[in-house]
Design an enzyme around this catalytic site. Structure first.
Site, PDB file in Angstrom:
ATOM      1  N   LYS A 141      45.611 -87.990 -31.907  1.00  0.00           N
ATOM      2  CA  LYS A 141      46.583 -88.021 -31.032  1.00  0.00           C
ATOM      3  C   LYS A 141      46.150 -88.830 -29.661  1.00  0.00           C
ATOM      4  CE  LYS A 141      48.141 -83.270 -32.216  1.00  0.00           C
ATOM      5  NZ  LYS A 141      48.391 -81.968 -31.663  1.00  0.00           N
TER       6      LYS A 141
ATOM      7  N   ASP B  21      40.324 -85.448 -35.728  1.00  0.00           N
ATOM      8  CA  ASP B  21      40.662 -85.749 -34.677  1.00  0.00           C
ATOM      9  C   ASP B  21      40.279 -87.005 -34.047  1.00  0.00           C
ATOM     10  OD1 ASP B  21      42.658 -83.735 -33.988  1.00  0.00           O
ATOM     11  OD2 ASP B  21      41.435 -82.599 -32.644  1.00  0.00           O
TER      12      ASP B  21
END
Length: 402
Positions: A216, A194
């Site tokens: 993201k 991530d």
């Protein structure tokens, strides 16, 4: 340098009587491992520490509340003499010797017939180190071996993991990943990372490890959840061990359970490693306790992914506003003003607020505000994600490191 002549062996004490004499801090340190071994532990001591009392209350051992008496050693397989009286310890050791029962003398190790090594554990392994009575040396070597195994510096290929590990990397500081998380990362063939996962951890990976960017970015480019799920499944089916490295905790607004379900449906085994959630860890590092005695009796963590009036919202904002404790808002930077307005429906406008941007990292910034000023202050401060917003009386508590 002292010569270590002791014969190191592993004792099967399951269901066998072990006598511990003395209920002080030495016993407090020795008892947990004896209990974990399955031994039938009997403790003889006029008094015990509160921690030992807790073991007694939990039924983990039998406590005879009195002083040592002749005959106590009879029937024991192993004895630990750890009273504060040398003469009593000598008496215990003599009785054990007469009955051919191994006895550890916690006060004078060389007077006993057994010694306790510095013990460490790792993935089912038990490591014991003896150093001729040099306790600091044996402890240091023990710690080094365990750390090397956990970090992957000593290969333990017999326990090569398989499948996928969902690892919580913590709020950002690479030192805050769990021991298990760091160990599994050292075994990884593939790391699906991530954006908020500790970046420094990726630098330590061997060159052969494939790193897949699953970032993201808020209000920007983002890897789809379908892409992430399929990557985990495909790489695992290739026989590779995959670490899904996430920021914070995988199950605190981290979509970790979605990934577990996808892997489970594909027949991929999954190991879940919780992480230090930024909801609690980041405020703590910024000097903001999410609970404090006499100030807050509850703490609620709320996602700011959608606005209070959004039909997709699952939050009862009227109920949250009526609470008197702490509200931690995550992913709430863009809609901070709307959340503040919703909370002011039940809370004073002067309610303290703390905003921590990029918590636990070198770029951490901490701001203090109130509900009625929050929107304007965040615009003035140019706060950007990731940031944690803490609302409630605890945000107004001053601390030495805030």
């Amino acid at each position: 340098m002292p010569f270590e002549q002791h014969y190191l062996a592993g004792l099967d004490l399951r269901g066998r009587r072990v006598l511990v004499v003395g209920g002080g801090t030495v016993a407090q340190r020795r008892l947990p491992r004896l209990i974990a071994s399955g031994a039938a532990v009997e403790l003889v001591s006029p008094s015990v520490t509160p921690a030992v009392q807790g073991m007694v209350d939990a039924g983990e051992l039998t406590w005879h509340q009195r002083r040592f008496q002749p005959g106590d050693v009879e029937g024991a397989w192993y004895v630990v003499a750890c009273t504060s009286n040398v003469e009593v310890n000598t008496q215990i050791g003599d009785e054990a010797l007469a009955q051919r029962v191994f006895c550890v003398r916690a006060d004078i190790a060389v007077e006993g017939t057994a010694v306790t090594p510095a013990v460490g554990t790792h993935d089912g392994l038990v490591l014991g180190v003896l150093a001729g009575g040099e306790h600091r040396r044996s402890a240091a070597v023990r710690d080094g071996l365990v750390a090397a195994l956990r970090d992957g510096r000593i290969a333990d290929q017999a326990l090569k993991p398989a499948g996928v590990a969902l690892v919580g990397g913590g709020p950002g500081d690479p030192e805050l990943i769990t021991v298990q998380g760091k160990r599994l990362l050292a075994h990884a063939d593939v790391v699906v990372a991530d954006r908020l996962a500790p970046r420094e951890l990726l630098e330590d990976l061997p060159a052969h490890v494939e790193v897949v960017d699953a970032a993201k970015i808020p209000y920007g480019r983002a890897a789809t959840q379908e892409f992430i799920n399929q990557t985990l499944i495909d790489r695992a089916k290739e026989g590779k061990f995959v670490v899904r490295l996430k920021g914070g905790d995988p199950y605190v607004f981290g979509r970790g359970f979605e990934e577990l379900l996808a892997c489970a449906e594909a027949g991929i085994p999954v190991t879940v490693v919780p992480g230090v959630t930024s909801a609690f860890g980041v405020p703590a590092l910024a000097g903001v306790p999410v609970t404090h005695r006499g100030v807050a009796h509850e703490v609620v963590v709320v996602s700011g992914h959608v606005a209070p009036d959004d039909p997709r919202s699952l939050v009862d904002w009227s109920a949250i506003a009526r609470l008197k404790g702490t509200v931690v808002l995550m992913m709430a930077v863009e809609r901070a003003g709307a959340f503040a307005a919703a909370l002011m429906e039940g809370r004073p406008a002067s309610t303290p607020v703390a905003v921590i941007q990029e918590g636990s990292t070198a770029s951490q910034r901490v701001f203090r505000s109130t509900l009625d000023s929050l929107a304007a202050d965040m615009e003035k401060w140019e706060v950007r994600p990731p940031a944690i917003i803490v609302v409630g009386p605890v945000a107004g508590i001053a601390s030495a490191n805030s």
